[in-house]
Write a protein that holds these residues in place. Structure first.
Motif, PDB file in Angstrom:
ATOM      1  N   VAL A  80      -4.326  -4.160   1.608  1.00 43.08           N
ATOM      2  CA  VAL A  80      -3.273  -4.023   0.610  1.00 43.08           C
ATOM      3  C   VAL A  80      -1.945  -3.809   1.325  1.00 43.08           C
ATOM      4  O   VAL A  80      -1.850  -2.990   2.244  1.00 43.08           O
ATOM      5  CB  VAL A  80      -3.552  -2.821  -0.326  1.00 43.08           C
ATOM      6  N   THR A  81      -0.937  -4.554   0.910  1.00 44.03           N
ATOM      7  CA  THR A  81       0.420  -4.353   1.399  1.00 44.03           C
ATOM      8  C   THR A  81       1.272  -3.886   0.229  1.00 44.03           C
ATOM      9  O   THR A  81       1.347  -4.568  -0.796  1.00 44.03           O
ATOM     10  CB  THR A  81       1.007  -5.646   1.998  1.00 44.03           C
ATOM     11  N   LEU A  82       1.864  -2.706   0.389  1.00 43.20           N
ATOM     12  CA  LEU A  82       2.766  -2.146  -0.614  1.00 43.20           C
ATOM     13  C   LEU A  82       4.189  -2.298  -0.105  1.00 43.20           C
ATOM     14  O   LEU A  82       4.458  -2.085   1.085  1.00 43.20           O
ATOM     15  CB  LEU A  82       2.471  -0.665  -0.840  1.00 43.20           C
ATOM     16  N   HIS A  83       5.089  -2.671  -0.998  1.00 40.04           N
ATOM     17  CA  HIS A  83       6.502  -2.833  -0.630  1.00 40.04           C
ATOM     18  C   HIS A  83       7.342  -2.124  -1.680  1.00 40.04           C
ATOM     19  O   HIS A  83       7.225  -2.424  -2.870  1.00 40.04           O
ATOM     20  CB  HIS A  83       6.850  -4.321  -0.570  1.00 40.04           C
ATOM     21  N   ASN A  84       8.145  -1.164  -1.235  1.00 39.58           N
ATOM     22  CA  ASN A  84       9.029  -0.465  -2.165  1.00 39.58           C
ATOM     23  C   ASN A  84      10.221  -1.378  -2.449  1.00 39.58           C
ATOM     24  O   ASN A  84      11.176  -1.445  -1.689  1.00 39.58           O
ATOM     25  CB  ASN A  84       9.489   0.881  -1.610  1.00 39.58           C
ATOM     26  N   ALA A  85      10.119  -2.111  -3.572  1.00 40.93           N
ATOM     27  CA  ALA A  85      11.175  -3.040  -3.970  1.00 40.93           C
ATOM     28  C   ALA A  85      12.170  -2.371  -4.905  1.00 40.93           C
ATOM     29  O   ALA A  85      13.087  -3.014  -5.408  1.00 40.93           O
ATOM     30  CB  ALA A  85      10.553  -4.266  -4.645  1.00 40.93           C
ATOM     31  N   GLY A  86      11.989  -1.074  -5.145  1.00 40.83           N
ATOM     32  CA  GLY A  86      12.918  -0.325  -5.980  1.00 40.83           C
ATOM     33  C   GLY A  86      14.048   0.241  -5.145  1.00 40.83           C
ATOM     34  O   GLY A  86      14.236  -0.124  -3.989  1.00 40.83           O
ATOM     35  N   ASP A  87      14.804   1.167  -5.757  1.00 35.81           N
ATOM     36  CA  ASP A  87      15.912   1.744  -5.008  1.00 35.81           C
ATOM     37  C   ASP A  87      15.807   3.261  -4.881  1.00 35.81           C
ATOM     38  O   ASP A  87      16.792   3.931  -4.616  1.00 35.81           O
ATOM     39  CB  ASP A  87      17.266   1.316  -5.603  1.00 35.81           C
ATOM     40  N   VAL A  88      14.586   3.784  -5.059  1.00 40.03           N
ATOM     41  CA  VAL A  88      14.351   5.215  -4.902  1.00 40.03           C
ATOM     42  C   VAL A  88      13.145   5.417  -3.976  1.00 40.03           C
ATOM     43  O   VAL A  88      12.112   4.767  -4.162  1.00 40.03           O
ATOM     44  CB  VAL A  88      14.067   5.878  -6.279  1.00 40.03           C
ATOM     45  N   PRO A  89      13.240   6.289  -2.963  1.00 43.38           N
ATOM     46  CA  PRO A  89      12.059   6.586  -2.151  1.00 43.38           C
ATOM     47  C   PRO A  89      10.944   7.145  -3.040  1.00 43.38           C
ATOM     48  O   PRO A  89      11.220   7.842  -4.021  1.00 43.38           O
ATOM     49  CB  PRO A  89      12.552   7.643  -1.156  1.00 43.38           C
ATOM     50  N   ALA A  90       9.686   6.829  -2.687  1.00 43.22           N
ATOM     51  CA  ALA A  90       8.562   7.286  -3.507  1.00 43.22           C
ATOM     52  C   ALA A  90       7.326   7.496  -2.650  1.00 43.22           C
ATOM     53  O   ALA A  90       7.158   6.862  -1.610  1.00 43.22           O
ATOM     54  CB  ALA A  90       8.264   6.263  -4.607  1.00 43.22           C
ATOM     55  N   ARG A  91       6.463   8.412  -3.125  1.00 38.88           N
ATOM     56  CA  ARG A  91       5.196   8.713  -2.455  1.00 38.88           C
ATOM     57  C   ARG A  91       4.042   8.278  -3.352  1.00 38.88           C
ATOM     58  O   ARG A  91       4.059   8.514  -4.551  1.00 38.88           O
ATOM     59  CB  ARG A  91       5.098  10.216  -2.173  1.00 38.88           C
ATOM     60  N   LEU A  92       3.025   7.675  -2.729  1.00 42.22           N
ATOM     61  CA  LEU A  92       1.795   7.323  -3.445  1.00 42.22           C
ATOM     62  C   LEU A  92       0.936   8.592  -3.512  1.00 42.22           C
ATOM     63  O   LEU A  92       0.550   9.126  -2.476  1.00 42.22           O
ATOM     64  CB  LEU A  92       1.072   6.201  -2.696  1.00 42.22           C
ATOM     65  N   LEU A  93       0.672   9.068  -4.721  1.00 46.07           N
ATOM     66  CA  LEU A  93      -0.097  10.301  -4.883  1.00 46.07           C
ATOM     67  C   LEU A  93      -1.589  10.033  -5.050  1.00 46.07           C
ATOM     68  O   LEU A  93      -2.415  10.613  -4.354  1.00 46.07           O
ATOM     69  CB  LEU A  93       0.406  11.081  -6.101  1.00 46.07           C
ATOM     70  N   THR A  94      -1.940   9.163  -6.008  1.00 44.99           N
ATOM     71  CA  THR A  94      -3.354   8.910  -6.319  1.00 44.99           C
ATOM     72  C   THR A  94      -3.575   7.428  -6.595  1.00 44.99           C
ATOM     73  O   THR A  94      -2.635   6.665  -6.796  1.00 44.99           O
ATOM     74  CB  THR A  94      -3.822   9.727  -7.550  1.00 44.99           C
ATOM     75  N   ARG A  95      -4.862   7.066  -6.626  1.00 43.93           N
ATOM     76  CA  ARG A  95      -5.240   5.682  -6.902  1.00 43.93           C
ATOM     77  C   ARG A  95      -6.306   5.667  -7.984  1.00 43.93           C
ATOM     78  O   ARG A  95      -7.052   6.630  -8.155  1.00 43.93           O
ATOM     79  CB  ARG A  95      -5.764   5.000  -5.645  1.00 43.93           C
ATOM     80  N   HIS A  96      -6.387   4.573  -8.686  1.00 44.04           N
ATOM     81  CA  HIS A  96      -7.430   4.340  -9.690  1.00 44.04           C
ATOM     82  C   HIS A  96      -7.854   2.882  -9.586  1.00 44.04           C
ATOM     83  O   HIS A  96      -7.038   1.980  -9.756  1.00 44.04           O
ATOM     84  CB  HIS A  96      -6.889   4.635 -11.097  1.00 44.04           C
TER      85      HIS A  96
END
Length: 127
Positions: free
Chosen positions: A35-51
């Motif tokens: 999986v490749t995740l790309h923060n395409a938004g304009d705010v830093p963010a943390r991945l907390l959980t998955r489903h």
């Protein structure tokens, strides 16, 4: 929540069949996915959980929930990418996975990133 902020994480998935760990005669099919995740938004963010919702060709559904991914809760600035690999074991030669990541932006906004459905399948051979 900042009404002008963009909370967007793009998700791309590549899959492969793992024949040396699979035992088709025992209905055990092992797949790896990256999986490749790309923060395409304009705010830093943390991945907390998955489903995850994993469905095999017999219609058997398994749901998996947990903290982070592969023991990590990646924090991504806008423009950052994060990649990880994991795996799934199915009772059938074909199945699907889909799900979501629950994220927390640095401004305190919780948001969900959908993981589009993708197929797990053994390679088809032509004779």
């Amino acid at each position: 929540m900042n009404p002008k902020a963009s909370y967007t994480i793009d998700v791309q998935v590549e899959t492969r069949f793992v024949p040396d760990q699979s035992k088709p005669h025992d209905n055990r099919y092992v797949f790896a996915y990256t999986v490749t995740l790309h923060n395409a938004g304009d705010v830093p963010a943390r991945l907390l959980t998955r489903h995850w919702v994993i469905t095999d060709a017999n219609g058997k559904v398994e749901e998996v929930r947990g903290e982070g991914v592969v023991g990590d809760q990646p924090w991504m600035r806008p423009g950052d990418r994060y990649q990880y690999s994991s795996g799934a074991v199915l009772d059938t030669a074909v199945g699907t996975m889909r799900g979501s990541y629950q994220m927390l932006a640095d401004d305190g906004t919780h948001f969900e990133t959908p993981i589009p459905p993708f197929t797990l399948s053994i390679p088809r051979t032509l004779h």
